[in-house]
Structures are given as C-alpha cells and as structure tokens.
Design an enzyme around this catalytic site. Structure first.
Site, PDB file in Angstrom:
ATOM      1  N   ILE A  83       5.265 -36.928  12.375  1.00 15.31           N
ATOM      2  CA  ILE A  83       5.720 -36.035  11.541  1.00 15.31           C
ATOM      3  C   ILE A  83       7.278 -36.584  11.138  1.00 15.31           C
ATOM      4  CG2 ILE A  83       6.096 -33.743  10.519  1.00 15.31           C
ATOM      5  CD1 ILE A  83       3.012 -34.570  11.205  1.00 15.31           C
ATOM      6  N   GLU A  84       7.469 -37.144   9.823  1.00 14.82           N
ATOM      7  CA  GLU A  84       8.774 -37.306   9.306  1.00 14.82           C
ATOM      8  C   GLU A  84       9.299 -36.219   8.455  1.00 14.82           C
ATOM      9  OE1 GLU A  84      11.027 -41.067   6.816  1.00 14.82           O
ATOM     10  OE2 GLU A  84       8.646 -40.976   7.359  1.00 14.82           O
ATOM     11  N   ILE A  85      10.429 -35.711   8.688  1.00 15.24           N
ATOM     12  CA  ILE A  85      10.971 -34.699   7.652  1.00 15.24           C
ATOM     13  C   ILE A  85      12.280 -35.354   7.252  1.00 15.24           C
ATOM     14  CG2 ILE A  85      11.801 -32.262   7.484  1.00 15.24           C
ATOM     15  CD1 ILE A  85      10.150 -31.603   9.946  1.00 15.24           C
ATOM     16  N   SER A 143      16.020 -39.460   7.504  1.00 16.12           N
ATOM     17  CA  SER A 143      14.712 -38.919   8.019  1.00 16.12           C
ATOM     18  C   SER A 143      14.732 -38.387   9.549  1.00 16.12           C
ATOM     19  CB  SER A 143      13.555 -39.606   8.209  1.00 16.12           C
ATOM     20  OG  SER A 143      13.491 -40.013   6.600  1.00 16.12           O
TER      21      SER A 143
END
Length: 125
Positions: free
Chosen positions: A119-121, A108
């Site tokens: 916001i984690e992607i 992540s």
C-alpha cells in the site's frame, strides 16, 4: 475510451482484519451492498472485498491475496498521514520517497495491509 477507475477487487484471507486496516487505520468507509457483499469506499471509488474461497462470480481467473500494489493519494499532507500511522502503531516499510504518479511527481510512503499487499500513500509534489 476509458475515463477513470470505478472500483477494483481485493481478495483477502481475513475479512475482519482487512476491514480493520482500510476502515480503522486508513479511514475508508465500509459499504454493504447486494447479497452480503462488502466494499471499502473512499472519494468516488471503492474496493470490493472478496474472501479467498468465497469469491463472487464472475471473478478474476486466479484471485489471490498478497498480489496487489495500490497507490492512494492522501486527503491531507503526507507528514500528517505519517504521524497518524505511527500513532496507530502501523509499520511504514519505506519512505517518504519521491516517485512518479499518474499526473506528475508524488511523495510516497509504503506499508503492508494484513494480506501483505503493498500500500502506497502519496501526496502530489
């Protein structure tokens, strides 16, 4: 009893900046529905947008901006996401790091939207 998440609601202080981040930077699609309502669509889910002080009813008991911590799974390798975010001038606040996702380990990165939501992607490992 519960199968999956259909949508969630994000409360923002600046609708245009919110749409710019999620549509312009992250590639979601803007959807307009109902009486002036807007949503951010991706995959089979969506995020409904509420503007602080102008929320639709019913609403959360205390809807506030800056309270979300969302994790999205990327549709491409995370290194490509990082490159695209950096090219767009987005600030990555942490990562890449290994975390635990809903179905297993994930890799992540973290950034903040215009309302300072985390916001984690991620990508599955």
């Amino acid at each position: 009893m519960i199968d999956h998440l259909d949508h969630l609601v994000l409360t923002t202080t600046d609708e245009d900046a919110c749409i710019g981040f999620y549509v312009g930077l992250l590639g979601m699609r803007l959807e307009e529905f109902g009486a002036g309502r807007k949503a951010l669509r991706f995959g089979r889910q969506k995020i409904n947008i509420h503007v602080k002080g102008h929320e639709f009813q019913p609403k959360a008991h205390l809807p506030v901006p800056r309270a979300l911590d969302l994790c999205f799974i990327a549709d491409r390798p995370l290194d490509q996401v990082i490159a695209a975010l950096r090219a767009a001038g987005a600030a990555i606040v942490e990562g890449p790091v290994q975390r635990s996702g809903a179905t297993g380990p994930i890799r992540s990165i973290y950034l903040r939207d215009p309302d300072l939501n985390l916001i984690e992607i991620s990508e599955y490992i």
